[in-house]
Design an enzyme around this catalytic site. Structure first.
Site, PDB file in Angstrom:
ATOM      1  N   ARG A 293     -52.454 -10.987 -49.629  1.00  0.00           N
ATOM      2  CA  ARG A 293     -52.091 -11.904 -48.531  1.00  0.00           C
ATOM      3  C   ARG A 293     -50.740 -11.462 -47.991  1.00  0.00           C
ATOM      4  O   ARG A 293     -49.745 -11.461 -48.719  1.00  0.00           O
ATOM      5  CB  ARG A 293     -52.024 -13.351 -49.032  1.00  0.00           C
ATOM      6  CG  ARG A 293     -51.431 -14.292 -48.000  1.00  0.00           C
ATOM      7  CD  ARG A 293     -51.626 -15.752 -48.329  1.00  0.00           C
ATOM      8  NE  ARG A 293     -53.001 -16.153 -48.141  1.00  0.00           N
ATOM      9  CZ  ARG A 293     -53.422 -17.417 -48.015  1.00  0.00           C
ATOM     10  NH1 ARG A 293     -52.539 -18.401 -48.048  1.00  0.00           N
ATOM     11  NH2 ARG A 293     -54.687 -17.696 -47.852  1.00  0.00           N
TER      12      ARG A 293
ATOM     13  N   HIS B  55     -58.833 -13.421 -41.595  1.00  0.00           N
ATOM     14  CA  HIS B  55     -58.978 -14.165 -42.852  1.00  0.00           C
ATOM     15  C   HIS B  55     -60.465 -14.111 -43.246  1.00  0.00           C
ATOM     16  O   HIS B  55     -61.189 -15.101 -43.166  1.00  0.00           O
ATOM     17  CB  HIS B  55     -58.505 -15.607 -42.648  1.00  0.00           C
ATOM     18  CG  HIS B  55     -58.198 -16.342 -43.917  1.00  0.00           C
ATOM     19  ND1 HIS B  55     -58.329 -15.775 -45.171  1.00  0.00           N
ATOM     20  CD2 HIS B  55     -57.766 -17.619 -44.140  1.00  0.00           C
ATOM     21  CE1 HIS B  55     -57.984 -16.662 -46.093  1.00  0.00           C
ATOM     22  NE2 HIS B  55     -57.638 -17.781 -45.499  1.00  0.00           N
TER      23      HIS B  55
ATOM     24  N   GLN C 168     -62.058 -16.588 -45.797  1.00  0.00           N
ATOM     25  CA  GLN C 168     -62.286 -17.899 -45.205  1.00  0.00           C
ATOM     26  C   GLN C 168     -63.566 -17.888 -44.384  1.00  0.00           C
ATOM     27  O   GLN C 168     -64.398 -18.804 -44.479  1.00  0.00           O
ATOM     28  CB  GLN C 168     -61.083 -18.267 -44.314  1.00  0.00           C
ATOM     29  CG  GLN C 168     -61.182 -19.644 -43.700  1.00  0.00           C
ATOM     30  CD  GLN C 168     -61.127 -20.742 -44.743  1.00  0.00           C
ATOM     31  OE1 GLN C 168     -60.205 -20.766 -45.550  1.00  0.00           O
ATOM     32  NE2 GLN C 168     -62.098 -21.640 -44.748  1.00  0.00           N
TER      33      GLN C 168
ATOM     34  N   ASP D 167     -57.691 -25.692 -36.831  1.00  0.00           N
ATOM     35  CA  ASP D 167     -56.742 -25.177 -37.825  1.00  0.00           C
ATOM     36  C   ASP D 167     -55.352 -25.593 -37.346  1.00  0.00           C
ATOM     37  O   ASP D 167     -55.197 -26.066 -36.206  1.00  0.00           O
ATOM     38  CB  ASP D 167     -56.892 -23.636 -37.894  1.00  0.00           C
ATOM     39  CG  ASP D 167     -55.976 -22.973 -38.927  1.00  0.00           C
ATOM     40  OD1 ASP D 167     -55.438 -23.683 -39.798  1.00  0.00           O
ATOM     41  OD2 ASP D 167     -55.791 -21.734 -38.850  1.00  0.00           O
TER      42      ASP D 167
ATOM     43  N   CYS E 126     -60.087 -25.015 -42.228  1.00  0.00           N
ATOM     44  CA  CYS E 126     -59.872 -24.097 -43.358  1.00  0.00           C
ATOM     45  C   CYS E 126     -58.937 -24.714 -44.392  1.00  0.00           C
ATOM     46  O   CYS E 126     -58.954 -24.286 -45.543  1.00  0.00           O
ATOM     47  CB  CYS E 126     -59.314 -22.772 -42.851  1.00  0.00           C
ATOM     48  SG  CYS E 126     -57.780 -22.958 -41.921  1.00  0.00           S
TER      49      CYS E 126
ATOM     50  N   ARG F 257     -65.185 -21.286 -50.772  1.00  0.00           N
ATOM     51  CA  ARG F 257     -64.320 -20.110 -50.887  1.00  0.00           C
ATOM     52  C   ARG F 257     -64.621 -19.380 -52.201  1.00  0.00           C
ATOM     53  O   ARG F 257     -64.724 -18.161 -52.236  1.00  0.00           O
ATOM     54  CB  ARG F 257     -62.841 -20.535 -50.869  1.00  0.00           C
ATOM     55  CG  ARG F 257     -62.341 -21.089 -49.543  1.00  0.00           C
ATOM     56  CD  ARG F 257     -62.310 -20.017 -48.484  1.00  0.00           C
ATOM     57  NE  ARG F 257     -61.564 -18.865 -48.930  1.00  0.00           N
ATOM     58  CZ  ARG F 257     -60.233 -18.731 -48.805  1.00  0.00           C
ATOM     59  NH1 ARG F 257     -59.533 -19.656 -48.208  1.00  0.00           N
ATOM     60  NH2 ARG F 257     -59.615 -17.626 -49.239  1.00  0.00           N
TER      61      ARG F 257
HETATM   62  N1   CP Z   1     -57.592 -21.795 -46.376  1.00  0.00           N
HETATM   63  C1   CP Z   1     -56.703 -21.117 -47.118  1.00  0.00           C
HETATM   64  O1   CP Z   1     -56.657 -19.889 -47.098  1.00  0.00           O
HETATM   65  O2   CP Z   1     -55.911 -21.897 -47.881  1.00  0.00           O
HETATM   66  P1   CP Z   1     -54.676 -21.413 -48.767  1.00  0.00           P
HETATM   67  O3   CP Z   1     -53.590 -20.999 -47.792  1.00  0.00           O
HETATM   68  O4   CP Z   1     -54.284 -22.596 -49.579  1.00  0.00           O
HETATM   69  O5   CP Z   1     -55.099 -20.246 -49.594  1.00  0.00           O
HETATM   70  N1  NVA Z   2     -53.917 -19.988 -39.582  1.00  0.00           N
HETATM   71  C1  NVA Z   2     -53.383 -20.422 -40.849  1.00  0.00           C
HETATM   72  C2  NVA Z   2     -54.453 -20.402 -41.882  1.00  0.00           C
HETATM   73  C3  NVA Z   2     -54.015 -20.877 -43.242  1.00  0.00           C
HETATM   74  C4  NVA Z   2     -55.120 -20.801 -44.247  1.00  0.00           C
HETATM   75  C5  NVA Z   2     -52.229 -19.529 -41.254  1.00  0.00           C
HETATM   76  O1  NVA Z   2     -52.325 -18.308 -41.112  1.00  0.00           O
HETATM   77  O2  NVA Z   2     -51.206 -20.061 -41.712  1.00  0.00           O
END
Ligand code: CP
Ligand code: NVA
Length: 319
Positions: free
Chosen positions: A107, A134, A137, A228, A267, A295
């Site tokens: 990440r 993502h 997701q 989101d 999400c 997930r």
């Molecule tokens: N939806 C998602 O990726 O959540 P987290 O940021 O908690 O991993």
């Molecule tokens: N769009 C959001 C998704 C979090 C799971 C972000 O990138 O922060």
């Protein structure tokens, strides 16, 4: 050295191309047959390392639990605890971690970083969220849509920012033949190159993809409404961004334009009272916690495919 030249990386959901449907079928089967995991340990003896440069609840926990359930060893590496980004390059980190691990999830902020890690790694790399994509997701999102496909119509609506989650949702809908209309404020549209990729896929699957600036137009008759956060991780410095989303809250009035049996998707984490009201989040139409659960199942399917394709292919034949 671990790994091989024919490894598959998952940087965006279209990297799975035609296999997305099979991955979801596999995930749904394993979800509904938990006993299967008593004697199925396709990651036995393997280690999956996960690097986080941003916080995570769902991704981190679902990977750790999912890897354990598959018989593997999860290892979480928080950015501040390793040399990456301070005194060691992504390329050297990739080369070193590939000597210990069978798969790496990452990440990061800029998408180029996970692409760089994948380029220099000899084991599969999974994008656990970048600023552009993502895919984990999206795999869970498409699984949730498939699970609800008996009751919902095939028109997905997005209301909000043209962000990483939308990018892979559009690619996922295009791949599986769902129609998607996304409503974003002017100036916050999704990346054009991602939409071009999705349109190319949609030509083959018959999916319709449309971008608008009016949330009501997007949700008219929708079978699913997805939103989101308006400000993603890494964008906190964009002070004025929130102000561009007036009228984009998914609330009771907006969802009244959808099909009666619509599902509400997010999400998570959700900023209740900003992009969505409590009334919508907690309504019987909401499937947000199913999405969160999925997930884990979707990632277990992906991990098995990427790390032990023989087990993935033959498992159901052997049972
Ligand atoms: N939806 C998602 O990726 O959540 P987290 O940021 O908690 O991993
Ligand atoms: N769009 C959001 C998704 C979090 C799971 C972000 O990138 O922060």
């Amino acid at each position: 050295m671990r790994g091989n030249d024919s490894k598959t990386d998952l940087l965006a959901i279209d990297d799975l191309s035609g296999r997305l449907s099979e991955i979801i079928d596999w995930a749904i089967r394993i979800k509904n047959d938990e006993e299967a995991l008593y004697d199925f340990k396709p990651l036995d003896g393997m280690t999956v390392g996960s690097i986080y440069e941003k916080p995570s609840t769902r991704t981190r926990v679902s990977f750790e639990v999912g890897v354990s359930r598959l018989g593997g060893q999860p290892l979480t590496l928080l950015a501040g605890d390793i040399q990456l980004g301070t005194s060691e390059s992504i390329a050297d980190t990739a080369a070193v971690l590939s000597r210990y691990m069978d798969c790496i999830t990452y990440r990061c902020f800029g998408h180029g970083d996970v692409a760089e890690l994948a380029k220099h790694s000899t084991v599969p790399v999974i994008n656990a969220l970048s600023d552009m994509h993502h895919p984990c997701q999206a795999a869970a999102d498409m699984m949730t849509i498939v699970e609800n496909s008996d009751k919902m119509n095939g028109h997905v609506a997005w209301v909000g920012d043209g962000n990483n989650v939308l990018h892979d949702l559009v690619l996922g809908c295009a791949t599986l033949g769902y129609d998607i209309v996304f409503a974003t404020p002017q100036g916050f549209e999704p990346d054009e190159s991602v939409i071009s990729r999705a349109l190319e896929i949609a030509e083959k699957t018959g999916s319709k993809i449309e971008g608008v600036n009016d949330p009501k137009q997007a949700v008219e008759g929708a079978g699913a409404i997805y939103t989101d956060v308006f400000v993603s991780m890494g964008e906190e410095h964009m002070d004025g961004k929130m102000g561009s989303f007036d009228g984009f809250q998914v609330n009771e009035e907006l969802v009244s334009n959808a099909d009666d049996d619509y599902i509400f998707m997010h999400c998570l984490p959700a900023h209740r009272g900003e992009e969505v009201t409590d009334g919508v989040m907690d309504s019987p139409n909401s499937v947000v916690f199913d999405q969160a659960e999925n997930r884990m199942w979707a990632q277990m399917s992906i991990l098995t495919l990427l790390c032990n394709e023989v087990a993935w292919q033959t498992y159901w034949e052997l049972r």
